[in-house]
Design a protein around this motif. Structure first.
Motif, short mmCIF file in Angstrom:
data_model
loop_
_atom_site.label_atom_id
_atom_site.label_comp_id
_atom_site.label_asym_id
_atom_site.label_seq_id
_atom_site.Cartn_x
_atom_site.Cartn_y
_atom_site.Cartn_z
N TRP A 1 0.83 -1.20 0.00
CA TRP A 1 0.00 0.00 0.00
C TRP A 1 0.86 1.25 0.00
CZ3 TRP A 1 -4.90 -0.17 -1.19
CH2 TRP A 1 -5.64 -1.33 -0.94
N GLU A 2 2.05 1.16 0.55
CA GLU A 2 2.94 2.32 0.65
C GLU A 2 3.62 2.65 -0.68
OE1 GLU A 2 3.90 3.76 3.74
OE2 GLU A 2 2.99 2.36 5.17
N GLN A 3 3.53 1.74 -1.63
CA GLN A 3 4.32 1.88 -2.85
C GLN A 3 3.47 2.21 -4.07
OE1 GLN A 3 6.43 -1.91 -2.84
NE2 GLN A 3 7.87 -1.20 -1.29
N LEU A 4 2.21 2.61 -3.84
CA LEU A 4 1.32 2.88 -4.96
C LEU A 4 1.56 4.24 -5.60
CD1 LEU A 4 -2.12 1.54 -3.64
CD2 LEU A 4 -0.51 0.43 -5.19
N SER A 5 1.97 5.23 -4.80
CA SER A 5 2.08 6.59 -5.33
C SER A 5 3.36 6.76 -6.14
CB SER A 5 2.08 7.61 -4.18
OG SER A 5 2.33 8.91 -4.68
N ARG A 6 3.18 7.17 -7.39
CA ARG A 6 4.34 7.46 -8.22
C ARG A 6 4.63 8.96 -8.28
NH1 ARG A 6 3.54 4.48 -13.86
NH2 ARG A 6 1.55 5.59 -13.78
#
Length: 506
Positions: free
Chosen positions: A144-149
């Motif tokens: 969930w922490e790695q979704l934002s690009r």
């Protein structure tokens, strides 16, 4: 094609590190320029910059009259909108489509350094956007922490990572979903240890302090370091999930977004006491808020070598009941998968506003932005409880605590503040600008969310501040152009009480 120093440098590094990604990087550059330019335009139109003399709205655009007589024109700007793009701005008839080139042309005080940061933000954002989206919904907690690009939704330095090469961004940045191998620095006589430092991070009489590999290569290259555990990088790049219900916060002596990400000796000294105090206050809210406790902290007394071990937020979910813990920054992706998206947003807002204002009344001001604040979400996508992590920027009011018969924590220094206006600003600025507005996505939707979230609040200063007054926000552009003091606040139009339109400039 590449036009600036940072764009060319990153392209060359990418050609050496991952040549197959160069074409994708080049293709993402125009969109990255427009996205960062939109964030900069928001700052130029809505922050109190001393060299902007006046502004006017007309048609679908905004014109700024600068102190030297020049005029800067661009599109209408909703200060609460996210995901926007500004293809170009016009300065005295010259079109600028790159934020760094525009800032250089503006030639304002402290603009040179900020222009370099904007240049790096564009290049790094283009690289971040080459990361493919996940092929399935998040399963492991860290996913969930790695979704934002795209990083910070409002900061022009949303992806500014000076000092990080293309290879290092691919190896350490969360959006690229790497596994990061930490190093361990033995510290003997100079060790400062607080809390129960684990046995596996000791070697005889030496304390083994986790070190981020970037820090190992760029700051601690002259030290003898040992292999350390693997971790998954989280929204805060220097914090990693160790996969065993623990997170580790490491020092990275680089300016990411706005701040150099050291860990101060003050933080190491006070981490445990702060954690225990905040967790105790949270217990008074009837289970609506969990706090990730600091388990231990250690370092050598310098900001360059320190680490904290924290409880994972995910221990506060019940997987058997379908619960998951999702950072607020990732809630837009989660809520988008449900038909009643706005209902879920407003339900979260009611919960978050209630918790933060109750804490404020007790004497605790959180900085509840989308990275620090997380939601325990049930199987149907409804936020049931909150989790807060990283206590470095909270504020505590001894006077308010005393009013409620609560003892002040054993702390001193910058965390303590009895100024009601400063406490309210800290709470509302973090909550609205950092969580609710990005979740709403624009001003009209934010108005709907604020109206629903405050409908049942008792009358008082907090309700008036959320419904009637301009809303506090970090002056993200001014902070980089006038860095002393390092944090400056401004106010933005409250969409429940919009400002009247400005007249045309003469």
């Amino acid at each position: 094609m590449c036009r600036t120093i940072a764009e060319r440098n990153l392209a060359g590094e990418l050609a050496a590190a991952r040549p197959g990604a160069v074409d994708a990087y080049l293709a993402e550059l125009p969109g990255a320029r427009a996205a960062v330019l939109a964030r900069l335009w928001r700052g130029l139109t809505h922050e109190p910059l001393p060299w902007v003399a006046d502004q006017a709205t007309g048609g679908d655009g905004v014109t700024l009259r600068l102190a030297d007589g020049r005029r800067l024109r661009g599109p209408a700007c909703d200060p609460w909108a996210t995901g926007t793009s500004v293809p170009a701005l016009e300065l005295d008839g010259t079109r600028y489509d790159h934020p760094a080139e525009l800032l250089t042309a503006l030639a304002v005080t402290n603009g040179t350094g900020f222009a370099a940061e904007l240049d790096h933000s564009v290049a790094s954002l283009a690289l971040s956007r080459t990361a493919p989206p996940p092929s399935r919904p998040p399963a492991a907690p860290w996913e969930w922490e790695q979704l934002s690009r795209d990083g910070h939704p409002y900061h022009p330095n949303c992806r500014s990572r000076p000092g990080f090469s293309a290879a290092e961004q691919l190896a350490y940045a969360p959006e690229h979903r790497p596994v990061v191998s930490l190093r361990l620095a033995p510290v003997a006589d100079a060790a400062r240890v607080h809390g129960g430092w684990p046995a596996e991070l000791r070697d005889g009489g030496a304390v083994l302090v986790p070190v981020h590999p970037w820090q190992a290569a760029h700051v601690l290259a002259d030290r003898t370091l040992l292999p350390g555990p693997d971790g998954h990088p989280l929204l805060a790049l220097r914090t990693l999930d160790l996969g065993d219900d623990r997170h580790v916060k490491t020092t990275v002596s680089a300016r990411l977004t706005s701040a150099v990400r050291d860990i101060s000796p003050y933080s190491i000294e006070n981490a445990i006491a702060t954690s225990e105090f905040v967790a105790g206050i949270a217990e008074r809210l009837g289970g609506r808020l969990h706090v990730t406790r600091t388990l231990a902290a250690a370092g050598d007394g310098t900001p360059e070598l320190a680490a904290m071990l924290r409880e994972s937020p995910h221990v506060h979910a019940d997987p058997g009941a379908g619960e998951r813990v999702v950072p607020v920054a990732a809630l837009p992706e989660l809520f988008a998968s449900y038909e009643r998206r706005l209902d879920r947003v407003t339900a979260f807002a009611r919960l978050a506003v209630g918790v933060c204002l109750d804490l404020l009344d007790l004497g605790l001001s959180l900085e509840a932005h989308g990275q620090n604040l997380l939601a325990v979400v049930d199987a149907d996508g409804w936020a049931r409880r909150l989790v807060y992590r990283d206590l470095a920027d909270i504020r505590v009011s001894p006077a308010r605590l005393a009013h409620h018969g609560l003892p002040a924590p054993p702390l001193a220094g910058r965390l303590l503040n009895d100024d009601p206006a400063a406490l309210r600003r800290q709470t509302l600025g973090g909550l609205v600008t950092g969580s609710l507005a990005p979740l709403a996505g624009d001003g009209p939707t934010l108005a709907t969310v604020l109206a629903a979230a405050t409908a049942d609040l008792p009358a008082g200063p907090a309700k008036r501040a959320l419904r009637e007054a301009p809303l506090p926000a970090k002056a993200l552009t001014l902070m980089r152009l006038a860095p002393d003091p390092p944090v400056r606040w401004t106010t933005l139009p409250n969409p429940l009480a919009p400002e009247p339109a400005r007249p045309d400039l003469p």
